[in-house]
Design a protein around this motif. Structure first.
Motif, PDB file in Angstrom:
ATOM      1  N   MET A   1       0.837  -1.207   0.000  1.00 31.98           N
ATOM      2  CA  MET A   1       0.000   0.000   0.000  1.00 31.98           C
ATOM      3  C   MET A   1       0.870   1.254   0.000  1.00 31.98           C
ATOM      4  O   MET A   1       0.558   2.238  -0.671  1.00 31.98           O
ATOM      5  N   VAL A   2       1.978   1.219   0.727  1.00 32.18           N
ATOM      6  CA  VAL A   2       2.896   2.352   0.730  1.00 32.18           C
ATOM      7  C   VAL A   2       3.530   2.501  -0.651  1.00 32.18           C
ATOM      8  O   VAL A   2       3.719   3.623  -1.152  1.00 32.18           O
ATOM      9  N   ALA A   3       3.837   1.380  -1.299  1.00 33.51           N
ATOM     10  CA  ALA A   3       4.401   1.424  -2.649  1.00 33.51           C
ATOM     11  C   ALA A   3       3.411   2.052  -3.627  1.00 33.51           C
ATOM     12  O   ALA A   3       3.813   2.787  -4.546  1.00 33.51           O
ATOM     13  N   LEU A   4       2.121   1.790  -3.431  1.00 30.75           N
ATOM     14  CA  LEU A   4       1.111   2.449  -4.278  1.00 30.75           C
ATOM     15  C   LEU A   4       1.159   3.961  -4.094  1.00 30.75           C
ATOM     16  O   LEU A   4       1.035   4.719  -5.060  1.00 30.75           O
TER      17      LEU A   4
ATOM     18  N   ILE B   1       3.608   9.360 -10.461  1.00 27.87           N
ATOM     19  CA  ILE B   1       2.637   9.805 -11.472  1.00 27.87           C
ATOM     20  C   ILE B   1       2.473  11.316 -11.404  1.00 27.87           C
ATOM     21  O   ILE B   1       2.390  11.995 -12.439  1.00 27.87           O
ATOM     22  N   ALA B   2       2.447  11.844 -10.175  1.00 29.08           N
ATOM     23  CA  ALA B   2       2.366  13.309 -10.026  1.00 29.08           C
ATOM     24  C   ALA B   2       3.603  13.979 -10.628  1.00 29.08           C
ATOM     25  O   ALA B   2       3.505  15.044 -11.244  1.00 29.08           O
TER      26      ALA B   2
ATOM     27  N   ALA C   1       1.446  10.732   0.012  1.00 28.49           N
ATOM     28  CA  ALA C   1       0.958  10.515   1.376  1.00 28.49           C
ATOM     29  C   ALA C   1      -0.533  10.213   1.400  1.00 28.49           C
ATOM     30  O   ALA C   1      -0.985   9.319   2.127  1.00 28.49           O
ATOM     31  N   ILE C   2      -1.310  10.943   0.595  1.00 27.03           N
ATOM     32  CA  ILE C   2      -2.764  10.723   0.586  1.00 27.03           C
ATOM     33  C   ILE C   2      -3.094   9.348   0.035  1.00 27.03           C
ATOM     34  O   ILE C   2      -3.897   8.606   0.613  1.00 27.03           O
ATOM     35  N   VAL C   3      -2.472   8.967  -1.081  1.00 20.28           N
ATOM     36  CA  VAL C   3      -2.772   7.656  -1.670  1.00 20.28           C
ATOM     37  C   VAL C   3      -2.306   6.530  -0.746  1.00 20.28           C
ATOM     38  O   VAL C   3      -3.028   5.547  -0.543  1.00 20.28           O
TER      39      VAL C   3
ATOM     40  N   ALA D   1      -4.839   3.913   0.979  1.00 18.95           N
ATOM     41  CA  ALA D   1      -4.669   2.493   0.677  1.00 18.95           C
ATOM     42  C   ALA D   1      -4.507   1.676   1.965  1.00 18.95           C
ATOM     43  O   ALA D   1      -5.102   0.601   2.096  1.00 18.95           O
ATOM     44  N   VAL D   2      -3.741   2.189   2.922  1.00 25.46           N
ATOM     45  CA  VAL D   2      -3.583   1.486   4.200  1.00 25.46           C
ATOM     46  C   VAL D   2      -4.898   1.451   4.950  1.00 25.46           C
ATOM     47  O   VAL D   2      -5.278   0.429   5.535  1.00 25.46           O
ATOM     48  N   TRP D   3      -5.640   2.546   4.939  1.00 25.47           N
ATOM     49  CA  TRP D   3      -6.943   2.584   5.606  1.00 25.47           C
ATOM     50  C   TRP D   3      -7.904   1.576   4.987  1.00 25.47           C
ATOM     51  O   TRP D   3      -8.610   0.858   5.704  1.00 25.47           O
ATOM     52  N   LEU D   4      -7.934   1.490   3.659  1.00 26.62           N
ATOM     53  CA  LEU D   4      -8.801   0.523   2.996  1.00 26.62           C
ATOM     54  C   LEU D   4      -8.366  -0.908   3.295  1.00 26.62           C
ATOM     55  O   LEU D   4      -9.207  -1.797   3.454  1.00 26.62           O
ATOM     56  N   LEU D   5      -7.066  -1.130   3.352  1.00 26.12           N
ATOM     57  CA  LEU D   5      -6.581  -2.467   3.690  1.00 26.12           C
ATOM     58  C   LEU D   5      -7.004  -2.856   5.097  1.00 26.12           C
ATOM     59  O   LEU D   5      -7.421  -3.992   5.336  1.00 26.12           O
TER      60      LEU D   5
END
Length: 144
Positions: free
Chosen positions: A28-31, A38-39, A54-56, A60-64
């Motif tokens: 998730m951190v890698a995402l 990408i930015a 940081a937001i992504v 992602a960690v929250w969703l996991l």
């Protein structure tokens, strides 16, 4: 453009570390780090790249954590878990009980302290081990 390759290189390194750890959190951190790359490809400023990463990563960690892969396992009491302790479910013979539901019995070639579980009768005979705490076996009558 060079910043984008730096972001993607770090994301690849994190994925390799993830393979060694066996959890999904580094993935998730890698995402998030890839989102920073990408930015950078979209020519965003350096602080915006960090914010997007940081937001992504945080999302992602929250969703996991909310998924079935991130839920915490219920801790099992190992003193009564037959998957952890192979003595659970084994039988032993108790010839005589002392007052208070305690005895000494031979089991696996040694004498063990044995204690009768509440609600059981103080009769001699065959018993099944229900719990092991230290060197004390907690037993119940063998079901008929």
């Amino acid at each position: 453009m060079e910043q984008a390759w730096l972001w993607f290189g770090v994301a690849g390194l994190i994925v390799v570390l993830e393979l060694a750890s066996g959890t999904f959190y580094l993935l998730m951190v890698a995402l998030g780090v890839a989102a920073g790359g990408i930015a950078a490809l979209l020519r965003a400023d350096w602080p915006l790249q960090w914010v997007s990463a940081a937001i992504v990563a945080g999302l992602a960690v929250w969703l996991l954590r909310r998924s079935r892969f991130g839920r915490r396992r219920i801790k099992i009491d190992v003193s009564a878990d037959p998957n952890t302790n192979l003595d659970i479910g084994q039988r032993l013979r108790v010839d005589a009980w002392q007052p208070g539901g305690q005895a000494r019995a031979m089991y696996r070639g040694a004498e063990w302290d044995v204690e009768l579980l509440p609600g059981e009768l103080l009769d001699a005979g065959w018993f099944v081990i229900r719990e092991v705490r230290g060197s004390r076996l907690y037993v119940a009558h063998v079901p008929a």
